[in-house]
Design an enzyme around this catalytic site. Structure first.
Site: not given
Ligand code: IVH
Length: 758
Positions: A41, A90, A129, A150, A186, A326, A427, A442
Site C-alpha cells: 500500500a 555456447i 541453465k 541476441r 535470461e 544437456k 450438461c 459446449c
Molecule cells: S553463460 C558465452 N549461463 O544458454 C555465453 N548461459 O545455450 C555464456 N543460458 O547463450 C553464457 N542459462 O543465453 C550462461 N546459467 C547460464 C545460462 C545461460 C541459460 C543461455 C544463454 C546461452 C545459451 C546457450
C-alpha cells in the site's frame, strides 16, 4: 522515512527524482533481495504520487521512470542494435542415452580444457541453465540504456520497451555503478506462472506453449509493450558483456558487483576444482533442478579464471571455455487407463489422460493433458495403450508417444465426439468445433461447468452491468446452489441474497443487505438494457461487442431476431439470408466443375454440375440482393450469423427464449436502423473518404473505426495513394513515413472534429 510522503518541502524536479530512485530501491528490495521494507500500500502511494507529478510536469519525462513499466506505445517494428561485444552462444554437450558413461561428452570437454591449459585441475563454475531467452542489458552510469536480443550474435532487436515492463530488471542501479556495464542474462517465465498461463490458454481454446522458453520468446516478440507487461516474465543475470569500470578479477568479483548494484543473478553457482567435483555438481543440479523456480534442461560449465578464458579463446560460434551440458529428460512408461473429458470454465472440452501413477522428474504423475483431439490423432493415442511420458519443459506432464509393441489387439482410434456421445459431458448440451479451431466446445448457455464464467460475462460492465456480482459472488451463487444459469439471477430476492455466504463454512461472510439491495436494483435496470447489451451478455460464441451492436442495428427486438413459433425457434430473415448466401456460395464452389479438388468424372457430370453451380450462384446472389440495402457490416458475417442461428436453434437457446418470455423480458434495440439508403450514406460527413489508423489512440482502434464508419468513411488497413487521411496516434512510425512519401494527409485524433460539421 518521515519525509517519505512529504511533497511540499522539495521542488517538483527534486521530488520526482527522489520518488523514482526510492521506488526503484524498493523494487530491488522486493524483487532482487526479497526483503521489502515497505508495504504494498505504501509503495502504491509513492507510485501514485509520482504518477501525478509526472502528469503535471511532462518536462521531466524519463523512459526509465518506474511508472513506465506498464508499457508505452506499440512499435511498428524493432530497431536493430549492434552488440558492443559479440553475443555468442555456447556449445552443447549431451548426456548420452543408454551409454556406459552417460557423461562421456562432458568428460571430453574437461579433458580438452586440461590439455589446452596444460594443467590437471581446472577450476570451473557450474550452474543451472535457465530455459529462457538470452538478453543483453546495457547500463550507462547506472541507468538502463537499452536491452537487446541476441539476434545473429552481432546485431539483435532493440527490445528496451518490452524489457522495461519486467519488474526484476532494474531500470536504475544502486549507487556505485560503473560507467558502462553490459549484463547478459535470461528472460524467463517462472514455472508457476507458466503453468497458470498455459492452463488459462487451454481453457480459452488457444494453443498452449510447449515450454517456458517459447512462452517468453513469444512475449518478447510482441510489438505492444502493454501486452508484454501482462506476461509474468522475470530476469536473471549470468554473464558480463562490455564493461568500463574498476577491474573485475574473478567471477566472484563480478557476482559481488551484481549483488551490490541490485541486479538479480542466477543461483546456485558451484565452483568445481576438479573433474570429480564437476561431475558431482552436475549430478547435484540434475537432482535438485526440479525445485528451482524456472525450467532447466541442463547445466552451464564455465572456466572460472578470466585470464584462462582469454587463453582458451573462441571458435567462430562459441567460447572454448564454456559448455552447456544437456540432461536427458526423464521418461517413464505407464498405462493409459482412460481418457476423460474436462469441461473448462469457457466450455472447452479438454481430453485428459488418466494414467497408472508413475514418479517422473520429481513428482508422481497420474494425469496428463492431451490438449485436444488433433494432438491425440497425431500421436494415435488410444485407451489401453502403454505410453511414454515426460515433463514438457520439465514441468508439465505430457504423453510423448505410444509404445506400439504393447498395444492391445482390440484397441480403437480415439474420437472425442464418439467418446462423449456427441454432447457435453457436463450438461448434455450441444458441442461444436469452429472452423480453424482445434477445440470442441459446449455451446450451452446454461452449462453448469460454465455457470460461474457465464454469470460473470452476463453481469460484466459491458454486458448488463450488475456491478456487485463479481467473481466471488458469482462463485458463491453457483457453489451454494443458488444459481445454475445467469437468468436465475432474476429469481433472487433481497432477503435471501443478503444471507449468501461468501466465505467458508468455518468462517462465513455474509453478502449483506446493502449489497443485496444493489444487485436487486441493478437487475431491475438490466431488464430494460438495450438489445446489444443483452446479446453480448448471452456469451454467444463470435458475438463480441461490435457484432452485438450490428445485430441490434438490424433488429428491433430480441423477439424479432429470434422467436418461438409452434415450439420451434425461428430466426430473422436477414440472419438466415446472410448465412444462407454464404452456405450456397460454399456449396457452389464445392460442386463447381472447375474445382480441382473435386473434378467431375465425365462430361455428363460436368454439364449437370455446371447447371447446378449456376443455380446456386443465382440463389446466393438473390439472397444477397435482398439484404444489400441493409449495408450489413463485416461484424456480422457468415461466422457470426451461423453462431447466432446455432445458439437460438439449439434446445438450450430455446430454453433461454422461453425463460426470458416467462420473466417478461424482451430487450429492444436502441440503435435500430435497418436500411441505409444510398442517399443517406452519401449525406454522411465523411462519405467517400478513406482512412488508415496507426499508433495508439485514446480509444480502442475498433471503436475509432466504428465511429469513422458511422460517419460514412471507409477504414482500410494499409496505406496507398488512394488513402485520404492517416489518423496517427502515439508511436505510428513507419506508416507515417509512408504517408509522407505518398503525400497522404496525416492527422491526429483532435483534428477529426474539424472534418465533421456540428
Ligand atoms: S553463460 C558465452 N549461463 O544458454 C555465453 N548461459 O545455450 C555464456 N543460458 O547463450 C553464457 N542459462 O543465453 C550462461 N546459467 C547460464 C545460462 C545461460 C541459460 C543461455 C544463454 C546461452 C545459451 C546457450
Amino acid at each position: 522515512m518521515s519525509d517519505l510522503f512529504n511533497t511540499c518541502l522539495a521542488g517538483p524536479a527534486e521530488r520526482i527524482r527522489f520518488l523514482r530512485s526510492e521506488l526503484e530501491r524498493h523494487n530491488r528490495l522486493y524483487y532482487t533481495e526479497a526483503q521489502p521494507e515497505i508495504s504494498d500500500a505504501d509503495y502504491d502511494k509513492l507510485y501514485r504520487e509520482l504518477e501525478e507529478l509526472e502528469a503535471k510536469h511532462p518536462e521531466f519525462d524519463d523512459p526509465n521512470s518506474p511508472t513506465k513499466r506498464v508499457g508505452g506505445a506499440p512499435l511498428d517494428s524493432f530497431q536493430q542494435v549492434r552488440h558492443l561485444v559479440p553475443m555468442l552462444s555456447i556449445d552443447d554437450v549431451f548426456e548420452l542415452k543408454d551409454a556406459e558413461v552417460p557423461q562421456a561428452e562432458l568428460i571430453d570437454f574437461y579433458r580438452k580444457l586440461q590439455k589446452n591449459l596444460g594443467r590437471d585441475k581446472v577450476a570451473v563454475t557450474v550452474e543451472p541453465k535457465i530455459d529462457g531467452v538470452a538478453v543483453s542489458l546495457v547500463y550507462r552510469n547506472g541507468e538502463l540504456s537499452y536491452a537487446a536480443t541476441r539476434g545473429d550474435g552481432t546485431t539483435g532487436d532493440d527490445i528496451t520497451n518490452n524489457v522495461r515492463t519486467i519488474r526484476s530488471v532494474p531500470l536504475a542501479l544502486a549507487d556505485g555503478a560503473p560507467a558502462l556495464l553490459e549484463v547478459r542474462g535470461e528472460i524467463y517465465m517462472p514455472n508457476e506462472a507458466f503453468a497458470a498461463m498455459n492452463a488459462e490458454r487451454e481453457e480459452a481454446g488457444l494453443p498452449t506453449f510447449a515450454n517456458p522458453r517459447n512462452a517468453s520468446a513469444g512475449a518478447l516478440k510482441q510489438l505492444d509493450p502493454k501486452l508484454v507487461a501482462k506476461r509474468p516474465l522475470a530476469f536473471l543475470a549470468h554473464g558480463l558483456g562490455a564493461y568500463e569500470g574498476p577491474e573485475l578479477e574473478s567471477e566472484k568479483s563480478f557476482h559481488d558487483l551484481l549483488d551490490s548494484l541490485g541486479i538479480p543473478r542466477n543461483r546456485p553457482v558451484w565452483v568445481s576444482a576438479s573433474l570429480e567435483d564437476l561431475l558431482d555438481h552436475v549430478a547435484l543440479i540434475d537432482t535438485e533442478r526440479h525445485g528451482l523456480g524456472y525450467g532447466t534442461d541442463g547445466a552451464v560449465v564455465k572456466v572460472l579464471d578470466r585470464a584462462e578464458r582469454n587463453k582458451l579463446g573462441y571458435t567462430s560460434r562459441a567460447p572454448r571455455w564454456a559448455a552447456a551440458y544437456k540432461f536427458l529428460p526423464e521418461q517413464k512408461e505407464t498405462l493409459l487407463r482412460d481418457i476423460t473429458i474436462q469441461v473448462g470454465r469457457t466450455g472447452v472440452l479438454t481430453p485428459v489422460a488418466e494414467l497408472e501413477p508413475v514418479f517422473v522428474s520429481g513428482t508422481t504423475v497420474s494425469r496428463a493433458t492431451l490438449h485436444n483431439e488433433e494432438e491425440i490423432q497425431r500421436k494415435d493415442v488410444r485407451i489401453g495403450d502403454t505410453v511414454v511420458i515426460e515433463k514438457a519443459g520439465e514441468i508439465i506432464p505430457a504423453v510423448v508417444k505410444v509404445v506400439l509393441e504393447k498395444r492391445p489387439a482390440d484397441s480403437k482410434p480415439f474420437s472425442l465426439l464418439d467418446h462423449v456421445h456427441g454432447v457435453c459431458p457436463s450438461c448434455g448440451g450441444p458441442v461444436s468445433k469452429e472452423e480453424g479451431f482445434v477445440a470442441w466446445r459446449c455451446t450451452n448457455f446454461e452449462c453448469p461447468a460454465q455457470a460461474v464464467s457465464k454469470i460473470r460475462q452476463f453481469a460484466s460492465r459491458k454486458a448488463l452491468d450488475i456491478e456487485a456480482v463479481g467473481e466471488i459472488v458469482a462463485d458463491a451463487l453457483v457453489n451454494r446452489g443458488v444459481c445454475r444459469t445467469p437468468l436465475d439471477l432474476f429469481t433472487l430476492d433481497q432477503e435471501g441474497l443478503a444471507t449468501l455466504n461468501l466465505g467458508s463454512d468455518e468462517e462465513p461472510r455474509r453478502f449483506g443487505e446493502k449489497n443485496a439491495g444493489k444487485v436487486i436494483e441493478a437487475l431491475e435496470q438490466a431488464r430494460h438494457k438495450p438489445l446489444n447489451r443483452w446479446l453480448f451478455a448471452m456469451g454467444i460464441r463470435q458475438v463480441g461487442e461490435s457484432a452485438a451492436k450490428e445485430l441490434a442495428r438490424l433488429h428491433e427486438s430480441l423477439k424479432e431476431l429470434a422467436h418461438i413459433t409452434e415450439g420451434a425457434v425461428e430466426c430473422s430473415p436477414i440472419l438466415k439470408a446472410i448465412h444462407g448466401s454464404a452456405v450456397k456460395e460454399a456449396e457452389a464452389k464445392r460442386i463447381s466443375p472447375s474445382n480441382k479438388e473435386n473434378p467431375p468424372a465425365n462430361d455428363e457430370e460436368k454439364k449437370a454440375r455446371k447447371e447446378a453451380h449456376a443455380a446456386l450462384k443465382a440463389e446466393a446472389t438473390e439472397l444477397k440482393k435482398g439484404i444489400a440495402s441493409y449495408k450489413v457490416s463485416a461484424d456480422v458475417g457468415q461466422v457470426v450469423a451461423e453462431s447466432v442461428l446455432t445458439f437460438f436453434e439449439s434446445e438450450a437457446g430455446k430454453h433461454v427464449l422461453e425463460r426470458m418470455a416467462e420473466l417478461g423480458i424482451d430487450p429492444k434495440s436502441e440503435n435500430y436502423l435497418p436500411k441505409l439508403e444510398e442517399a443517406d450514406l452519401s449525406a454522411l460527413p465523411l462519405a467517400g473518404k478513406t482512412f488508415v489508423i496507426t499508433g495508439t489512440l485514446s480509444m480502442d482502434r475498433d471503436e475509432m473505426k466504428q465511429f469513422l464508419e458511422s460517419k460514412g468513411a471507409k477504414v482500410s488497413g494499409s496505406i496507398s495513394a488512394k488513402t485520404d487521411y492517416l489518423l496517427c496516434g502515439e508511436g505510428g512510425g513507419s506508416k507515417r513515413d509512408k504517408a509522407d512519401k505518398l503525400g497522404v494527409k496525416v492527422i491526429e485524433e483532435g483534428d477529426i472534429k474539424d472534418l465533421i460539421p456540428e
